[in-house]
Design a protein around this motif. Sequence first.
Motif, PDB file in Angstrom:
ATOM      1  N   TRP A  42      54.983  44.650  37.700  1.00  0.00           N
ATOM      2  CA  TRP A  42      53.802  45.246  38.317  1.00  0.00           C
ATOM      3  C   TRP A  42      52.593  44.936  37.444  1.00  0.00           C
ATOM      4  O   TRP A  42      52.665  45.010  36.206  1.00  0.00           O
ATOM      5  N   TYR A  43      51.505  44.592  38.131  1.00  0.00           N
ATOM      6  CA  TYR A  43      50.224  44.348  37.494  1.00  0.00           C
ATOM      7  C   TYR A  43      49.173  45.164  38.226  1.00  0.00           C
ATOM      8  O   TYR A  43      49.344  45.535  39.383  1.00  0.00           O
ATOM      9  N   ARG A  44      48.060  45.391  37.550  1.00  0.00           N
ATOM     10  CA  ARG A  44      46.909  45.944  38.261  1.00  0.00           C
ATOM     11  C   ARG A  44      45.669  45.091  37.942  1.00  0.00           C
ATOM     12  O   ARG A  44      45.597  44.433  36.897  1.00  0.00           O
ATOM     13  N   GLN A  45      44.726  45.154  38.854  1.00  0.00           N
ATOM     14  CA  GLN A  45      43.457  44.449  38.657  1.00  0.00           C
ATOM     15  C   GLN A  45      42.350  45.354  39.171  1.00  0.00           C
ATOM     16  O   GLN A  45      42.181  45.533  40.381  1.00  0.00           O
TER      17      GLN A  45
ATOM     18  N   ARG B  11      52.282  59.476  39.227  1.00  0.00           N
ATOM     19  CA  ARG B  11      52.583  60.889  39.485  1.00  0.00           C
ATOM     20  C   ARG B  11      51.363  61.712  39.834  1.00  0.00           C
ATOM     21  O   ARG B  11      51.376  62.471  40.780  1.00  0.00           O
ATOM     22  N   SER B  12      50.336  61.626  39.095  1.00  0.00           N
ATOM     23  CA  SER B  12      49.135  62.416  39.311  1.00  0.00           C
ATOM     24  C   SER B  12      47.946  61.487  39.142  1.00  0.00           C
ATOM     25  O   SER B  12      47.496  61.223  38.027  1.00  0.00           O
ATOM     26  N   THR B  13      47.459  60.985  40.255  1.00  0.00           N
ATOM     27  CA  THR B  13      46.474  59.911  40.190  1.00  0.00           C
ATOM     28  C   THR B  13      45.133  60.385  39.656  1.00  0.00           C
ATOM     29  O   THR B  13      44.721  61.544  39.849  1.00  0.00           O
ATOM     30  N   LYS B  14      44.475  59.451  38.959  1.00  0.00           N
ATOM     31  CA  LYS B  14      43.142  59.691  38.425  1.00  0.00           C
ATOM     32  C   LYS B  14      42.192  58.689  39.085  1.00  0.00           C
ATOM     33  O   LYS B  14      42.604  57.672  39.625  1.00  0.00           O
ATOM     34  N   LEU B  15      40.901  58.992  38.987  1.00  0.00           N
ATOM     35  CA  LEU B  15      39.910  58.087  39.581  1.00  0.00           C
ATOM     36  C   LEU B  15      40.058  56.666  39.035  1.00  0.00           C
ATOM     37  O   LEU B  15      39.908  55.692  39.777  1.00  0.00           O
ATOM     38  N   GLU B  16      40.336  56.579  37.746  1.00  0.00           N
ATOM     39  CA  GLU B  16      40.432  55.263  37.103  1.00  0.00           C
ATOM     40  C   GLU B  16      41.679  54.479  37.488  1.00  0.00           C
ATOM     41  O   GLU B  16      41.840  53.335  37.073  1.00  0.00           O
ATOM     42  N   ASP B  17      42.567  55.074  38.261  1.00  0.00           N
ATOM     43  CA  ASP B  17      43.721  54.338  38.775  1.00  0.00           C
ATOM     44  C   ASP B  17      43.348  53.483  39.984  1.00  0.00           C
ATOM     45  O   ASP B  17      44.177  52.691  40.460  1.00  0.00           O
ATOM     46  N   SER B  18      42.142  53.637  40.473  1.00  0.00           N
ATOM     47  CA  SER B  18      41.693  52.820  41.607  1.00  0.00           C
ATOM     48  C   SER B  18      41.684  51.352  41.190  1.00  0.00           C
ATOM     49  O   SER B  18      41.017  50.979  40.227  1.00  0.00           O
ATOM     50  N   ALA B  19      42.429  50.550  41.892  1.00  0.00           N
ATOM     51  CA  ALA B  19      42.581  49.134  41.535  1.00  0.00           C
ATOM     52  C   ALA B  19      43.439  48.462  42.596  1.00  0.00           C
ATOM     53  O   ALA B  19      43.973  49.108  43.499  1.00  0.00           O
ATOM     54  N   MET B  20      43.570  47.157  42.443  1.00  0.00           N
ATOM     55  CA  MET B  20      44.543  46.403  43.221  1.00  0.00           C
ATOM     56  C   MET B  20      45.808  46.327  42.399  1.00  0.00           C
ATOM     57  O   MET B  20      45.753  46.005  41.209  1.00  0.00           O
ATOM     58  N   TYR B  21      46.920  46.652  42.994  1.00  0.00           N
ATOM     59  CA  TYR B  21      48.209  46.603  42.307  1.00  0.00           C
ATOM     60  C   TYR B  21      49.041  45.477  42.900  1.00  0.00           C
ATOM     61  O   TYR B  21      49.279  45.427  44.101  1.00  0.00           O
TER      62      TYR B  21
ATOM     63  N   GLY C  16      49.414  42.360  47.266  1.00  0.00           N
ATOM     64  CA  GLY C  16      48.770  43.474  46.602  1.00  0.00           C
ATOM     65  C   GLY C  16      48.587  44.698  47.474  1.00  0.00           C
ATOM     66  O   GLY C  16      48.580  44.609  48.709  1.00  0.00           O
ATOM     67  N   THR C  17      48.455  45.834  46.804  1.00  0.00           N
ATOM     68  CA  THR C  17      48.072  47.091  47.461  1.00  0.00           C
ATOM     69  C   THR C  17      46.771  47.556  46.829  1.00  0.00           C
ATOM     70  O   THR C  17      46.705  47.717  45.602  1.00  0.00           O
ATOM     71  N   ARG C  18      45.775  47.747  47.671  1.00  0.00           N
ATOM     72  CA  ARG C  18      44.515  48.281  47.156  1.00  0.00           C
ATOM     73  C   ARG C  18      44.616  49.793  47.150  1.00  0.00           C
ATOM     74  O   ARG C  18      44.765  50.416  48.209  1.00  0.00           O
ATOM     75  N   LEU C  19      44.558  50.382  45.961  1.00  0.00           N
ATOM     76  CA  LEU C  19      44.659  51.831  45.802  1.00  0.00           C
ATOM     77  C   LEU C  19      43.275  52.403  45.544  1.00  0.00           C
ATOM     78  O   LEU C  19      42.594  51.996  44.597  1.00  0.00           O
ATOM     79  N   SER C  20      42.881  53.316  46.393  1.00  0.00           N
ATOM     80  CA  SER C  20      41.576  53.972  46.250  1.00  0.00           C
ATOM     81  C   SER C  20      41.800  55.456  46.032  1.00  0.00           C
ATOM     82  O   SER C  20      42.417  56.127  46.872  1.00  0.00           O
TER      83      SER C  20
ATOM     84  N   GLN D 169      43.005  32.210  42.129  1.00  0.00           N
ATOM     85  CA  GLN D 169      42.815  33.462  42.841  1.00  0.00           C
ATOM     86  C   GLN D 169      41.537  33.378  43.660  1.00  0.00           C
ATOM     87  O   GLN D 169      40.443  33.269  43.114  1.00  0.00           O
ATOM     88  N   TYR D 170      41.697  33.428  44.968  1.00  0.00           N
ATOM     89  CA  TYR D 170      40.540  33.543  45.847  1.00  0.00           C
ATOM     90  C   TYR D 170      40.111  35.001  45.886  1.00  0.00           C
ATOM     91  O   TYR D 170      40.927  35.902  45.675  1.00  0.00           O
ATOM     92  N   SER D 171      38.851  35.205  46.173  1.00  0.00           N
ATOM     93  CA  SER D 171      38.288  36.554  46.161  1.00  0.00           C
ATOM     94  C   SER D 171      39.072  37.486  47.072  1.00  0.00           C
ATOM     95  O   SER D 171      39.274  37.195  48.252  1.00  0.00           O
ATOM     96  N   GLY D 172      39.532  38.585  46.530  1.00  0.00           N
ATOM     97  CA  GLY D 172      40.249  39.582  47.317  1.00  0.00           C
ATOM     98  C   GLY D 172      41.695  39.251  47.588  1.00  0.00           C
ATOM     99  O   GLY D 172      42.380  39.977  48.318  1.00  0.00           O
ATOM    100  N   LYS D 173      42.173  38.150  47.002  1.00  0.00           N
ATOM    101  CA  LYS D 173      43.560  37.726  47.229  1.00  0.00           C
ATOM    102  C   LYS D 173      44.374  37.826  45.954  1.00  0.00           C
ATOM    103  O   LYS D 173      43.854  38.104  44.880  1.00  0.00           O
ATOM    104  N   SER D 174      45.658  37.573  46.088  1.00  0.00           N
ATOM    105  CA  SER D 174      46.542  37.636  44.929  1.00  0.00           C
ATOM    106  C   SER D 174      46.559  36.293  44.199  1.00  0.00           C
ATOM    107  O   SER D 174      46.201  35.254  44.772  1.00  0.00           O
ATOM    108  N   PRO D 175      46.953  36.302  42.933  1.00  0.00           N
ATOM    109  CA  PRO D 175      47.073  35.031  42.203  1.00  0.00           C
ATOM    110  C   PRO D 175      48.136  34.140  42.832  1.00  0.00           C
ATOM    111  O   PRO D 175      49.203  34.601  43.231  1.00  0.00           O
ATOM    112  N   GLU D 176      47.829  32.871  42.852  1.00  0.00           N
ATOM    113  CA  GLU D 176      48.719  31.865  43.431  1.00  0.00           C
ATOM    114  C   GLU D 176      49.028  30.841  42.340  1.00  0.00           C
ATOM    115  O   GLU D 176      48.113  30.250  41.759  1.00  0.00           O
ATOM    116  N   LEU D 177      50.299  30.630  42.061  1.00  0.00           N
ATOM    117  CA  LEU D 177      50.687  29.726  40.980  1.00  0.00           C
ATOM    118  C   LEU D 177      50.277  28.286  41.295  1.00  0.00           C
ATOM    119  O   LEU D 177      50.530  27.775  42.378  1.00  0.00           O
TER     120      LEU D 177
END
Lengths: 114, 110
Positions: A34-37, A80-90, A108-112, B38-46
């Motif tokens: 898992w990564y976040r951005q 478990r208990s989300t914070k504002l700063e958890d908003s990201a793409m996962y 990805g999942t965009r979490l707001s 990575q295109y804007s709003g997309k996931s990384p692509e190898l």
Amino acid sequence: EPEVTQTPSHQVTQMGQEVILRCVPISNHLYFYWYRQILGQKVEFLVSFYNNEISEKSEIFDDQFSVERPDGSNFTLKIRSTKLEDSAMYFCASSGTGGHQPQHFGDGTRLSIL
Amino acid sequence: QKEVEQNSGPLSVPEGAIASLNCTYSDRGSQSFFWYRQYSGKSPELIMFIYSNGDKEDGRFTAQLNKASQYVSLLIRDSQPSDSATYLCAVTNTGNQFYFGTGTSLTVIP
């Protein structure tokens, strides 16, 4: 071509609530990540998982986070208990038979967090 | 803290030119190196991965690795407007934890 699939694509949650992000890795892959951005920032490693246990985790992956492979196909990230700063793409990723193999990312999942 | 550094750009090249993207890393024990698009709003692509010193070519892309100098680069020949994206460099030591750079934004001008 096999893909990593993630659901939902967008999750909106109130601060303090629990969220579960779901991933289905490529079927014959053994390593899961898992990564976040955060918007406008770099991709940050959260955790890697192999053989039903965490291989490595970053400083970001604190006690609020957990991962699970509840069955043979799903890989989940729970906050478990989300914070504002958890908003990201996962992003979920998987790789093949060796940890140094290239990773394939889901969409990805965009979490707001409100 | 293990760092991966990339010039954020933007890097602009005309269509058909060679685009050169660079990445340096701080962990001398890094073993594997990856380039993602990575295109804007997309996931990384190898795009490519490289493990050994030297060059590795795949179509219009060439990855170059110099472990002694701790840098890895990506060359894109005959750049196309569709190559316009952010290019991410990623490295790993253990194969379990991966470090990404902030990415270089590339614009290919028709």
